[in-house]
Scaffold this motif. Structure first.
Motif, short mmCIF file in Angstrom:
data_model
loop_
_atom_site.label_atom_id
_atom_site.label_comp_id
_atom_site.label_asym_id
_atom_site.label_seq_id
_atom_site.Cartn_x
_atom_site.Cartn_y
_atom_site.Cartn_z
N GLN A 105 0.83 -1.21 0.00
CA GLN A 105 0.00 0.00 0.00
C GLN A 105 0.86 1.25 0.00
OE1 GLN A 105 -2.43 -0.69 3.47
NE2 GLN A 105 -2.88 -2.73 2.71
N GLY A 106 0.32 2.30 -0.64
CA GLY A 106 1.03 3.56 -0.74
C GLY A 106 1.71 3.71 -2.07
N GLY A 107 2.06 4.94 -2.41
CA GLY A 107 2.72 5.22 -3.66
C GLY A 107 4.22 5.04 -3.58
N ASN A 108 4.92 5.62 -4.53
CA ASN A 108 6.38 5.48 -4.57
C ASN A 108 7.04 6.14 -3.37
OD1 ASN A 108 9.20 6.62 -5.59
ND2 ASN A 108 8.76 4.76 -6.76
N ALA A 109 6.47 7.26 -2.90
CA ALA A 109 7.00 7.96 -1.72
C ALA A 109 6.18 7.60 -0.49
CB ALA A 109 6.96 9.46 -1.95
N GLN A 110 6.81 7.69 0.67
CA GLN A 110 6.08 7.50 1.92
C GLN A 110 5.02 8.61 2.06
OE1 GLN A 110 6.11 4.98 3.78
NE2 GLN A 110 8.10 3.97 3.59
N ALA A 165 -2.20 13.23 -2.02
CA ALA A 165 -1.47 12.12 -1.40
C ALA A 165 -2.42 11.09 -0.82
CB ALA A 165 -0.52 12.64 -0.32
N LEU A 166 -3.48 11.56 -0.18
CA LEU A 166 -4.44 10.63 0.40
C LEU A 166 -5.21 9.89 -0.69
CD1 LEU A 166 -5.70 9.46 2.93
CD2 LEU A 166 -7.28 11.40 2.98
N ALA A 167 -5.52 10.56 -1.79
CA ALA A 167 -6.20 9.90 -2.91
C ALA A 167 -5.35 8.76 -3.45
CB ALA A 167 -6.53 10.90 -4.01
N VAL A 168 -4.05 8.97 -3.57
CA VAL A 168 -3.15 7.92 -4.06
C VAL A 168 -3.12 6.77 -3.07
CG1 VAL A 168 -0.74 7.36 -4.55
CG2 VAL A 168 -1.76 9.45 -5.48
N TYR A 169 -2.97 7.09 -1.78
CA TYR A 169 -2.89 6.02 -0.79
C TYR A 169 -4.19 5.22 -0.73
CZ TYR A 169 -0.78 3.53 3.06
OH TYR A 169 -0.22 2.54 3.82
N ARG A 170 -5.31 5.92 -0.73
CA ARG A 170 -6.59 5.22 -0.68
C ARG A 170 -6.81 4.36 -1.92
NH1 ARG A 170 -10.36 9.91 2.15
NH2 ARG A 170 -9.90 9.30 4.31
#
Length: 411
Positions: free
Chosen positions: A74-79, A92-97
C-alpha cells in the motif's frame, strides 16, 4: 544461481487460453498483456465490452509483470508524509486510498475467479538504519494514523518481534503496516487474463504492434507484424516500451533495470520489507524462499535510462549486482547465513519524473488511452486503475483514478 527467468516464470502455470488470429476490427484494443493490459481487459469484459488484447509474447506476463517481486503493498512510490508535502494532503491521500481499494479488489477478484491460491496476506515493515529516514517514517506513521490508516513506528525490539527473525543492531526500527498482500506474479496475471477471456476478451498473442495513427474517419489504425487492426479505442499498456508508439511520452518515461535474487526455502516467515527508502527490499514466497532486490545505488546511474532490448523482455542481469545482493543478504538478515541463492533475474521498470504513473486519456487524441510508468509500483495499482479506466472508456466518470496520474500533467 544463474537463470534467465524469474521464479514466477519457472514455477507459474502455463497459459492455456490459446491465441486468436488477428482480426481486422476491434471496439477496444489493448496493447500489452501484462498485469495492466490483462486486468483492464478483465474489467472491460465484465462491463460488456469485447476487448482485443495484443502482446508480442506467446503468453501473458512474459515481460515485466512476470519478473517483479509480487508485492501488492500500500502507498505510492513515496512515503505518505513526504507525499503530502510534495502533492498536498488531498492528492497524497487519494493515491494512498487507491492502493487500499486495490488491495480489496485483488482479494475480491481472486476469490471470484478461483485464483486465491496465488495470493497471500502479509504485512509491510519499512526498516531504516539512518536517523533522517527514521524521522520520515515516524512522521508517516503519524500521518497515516491521522488519516485512519493502520500504521505504527516500531523501535528495534518491536521490529524484531514483527519481523519474525533477527535484525542487525544497526537497524533503528521500522514503519509497520499490517494487512498487505503478495501474489505469485505469473499465476495471478495469467489467472486474471484467463478470467478476462472467459468473460469475453480475445487475446492475439505473438503479435507486435509497430505503429499507431488516427484515420480520417476517427478510428485508430494499429500496424502490427501480423497485419493492421482498426479500433474505435486503443489503450497502450506497454510499460517502458510505451514511447515507441507514443513518442510524445518518451521523454517522460525513464526505463530502469531492476534485479532480484531468490534463496532456497528457510524455516522462518518474514513480511514484505524495505530498507533505504525502498532501494533495498525483499519478501518471502509461499514455498519459504526469500526474495531480495535493489542495490541500484551500487551501479552507475542507478541502472536508469538503460537501453531497451529490441526483441527481448528484459536486458541481461548483471552477475556482479546479483553477487552483491547475495552477499548483502546475511548482513541484512543474519539468520540467512549459509542459505544458498538459487536464482537471479532482471526486469524493466518505467519511472516518471514525479514517480506517479501515466493513466488516462491522451490529451487531444480522442479514443487513445495510456497505462504506463508505474515507477516500480505496478501491482499496488493494477486492479484499481484498470477498474476505473475501464469505467472511463465506457463513458463513466472513473472518479477513483487519482488526478496525480493524469497524462495531461506533462503537457
Amino acid at each position: 544461481m544463474r537463470s534467465p527467468d524469474s521464479c514466477w516464470l519457472v514455477s507459474g502455470p502455463r497459459w492455456t487460453g490459446g491465441s486468436t488470429p488477428l482480426p481486422g476490427r476491434a471496439g477496444v484494443l489493448v496493447l500489452g498483456a501484462g498485469v495492466m493490459g490483462s486486468t483492464l481487459a478483465y474489467w472491460l469484459a465484465r462491463a460488456g465490452h469485447a476487448p482485443l488484447v495484443l502482446d508480442r509474447n506467446d503468453s501473458p506476463a512474459e515481460g515485466s509483470s512476470g519478473r517483479n517481486a509480487g508485492r501488492v503493498i500500500q502507498g505510492g512510490n513515496a512515503q505518505h508524509a513526504p507525499a503530502i508535502e510534495r502533492f498536498g494532503h488531498g492528492q497524497a491521500l487519494a493515491v494512498y486510498r487507491a492502493t487500499l481499494v486495490n488491495r480489496d479488489l485483488v482479494r475480491e477478484v481472486t476469490a471470484r475467479e478461483g485464483i486465491e491460491a496465488h495470493r497471500t496476506t502479509t504485512a509491510k515493515l519499512d526498516l531504516t538504519d539512518s536517523e533522517d529516514e527514521a524521522l520520515e517514517l515516524k512522521r508517516t506513521a503519524d500521518a497515516l494514523s491521522a488519516d485512519g490508516i493502520a500504521a505504527e513506528w516500531l523501535d528495534l525490539p518491536g521490529a524484531r518481534r514483527v519481523f519474525g527473525t533477527d535484525l542487525p543492531d544497526t537497524v533503528l526500527g521500522g514503519l509497520h503496516r499490517p494487512d498487505q498482500d503478495a501474489v505469485h506474479s505469473v499465476g495471478y496475471v495469467r489467472g486474471i487474463a484467463d478470467a478476462a477471456r472467459r468473460h469475453g476478451a480475445t487475446f492475439s498473442l505473438g503479435v507486435t504492434a509497430t505503429s499507431l495513427e488516427r484515420t480520417e474517419e476517427g478510428a485508430w489504425r494499429v500496424g502490427t507484424d501480423a497485419g493492421e487492426v482498426l479500433a474505435d479505442q486503443v489503450v497502450v499498456a506497454l510499460n517502458a516500451w510505451t514511447g515507441r508508439l507514443l513518442p510524445e511520452l518518451d521523454a517522460r518515461i525513464t526505463p530502469v533495470r531492476g534485479q532480484l535474487v531468490q534463496t532456497a526455502p528457510v524455516p522462518f516467515r518474514i513480511p514484505q520489507w524495505g530498507l533505504d527508502r525502498g532501494l533495498v527490499y525483499g519478501g518471502q514466497n509461499q514455498d519459504g524462499s526469500l526474495l531480495l532486490g535493489g542495490l541500484r545505488t551500487t551501479v552507475p546511474n542507478r541502472d536508469e535510462n538503460i537501453e531497451l532490448p529490441a526483441d527481448a523482455n528484459t536486458p541481461a542481469f548483471s552477475p556482479e549486482l546479483a553477487d552483491r545482493l547475495a552477499t548483502a543478504l546475511p548482513a541484512l538478515l543474519p539468520e540467512t547465513a549459509g542459505v544458498p541463492v538459487v536464482r537471479a533475474w532482471s526486469g524493466v521498470m518505467a519511472f516518471t519524473p514525479d514517480r506517479c504513473p501515466l493513466v488516462g486519456a491522451m490529451p487531444g487524441r480522442p479514443g487513445l488511452w495510456v497505462m504506463a510508468a508505474f515507477s516500480g509500483h505496478g501491482m499496488p495499482y493494477s486492479q484499481v486503475v484498470a477498474h476505473q479506466l475501464a469505467e472511463r472508456i465506457g463513458g463513466g466518470a472513473g472518479a477513483g483514478l487519482p488526478a496525480a496520474f493524469d497524462p495531461a500533467r506533462f503537457r
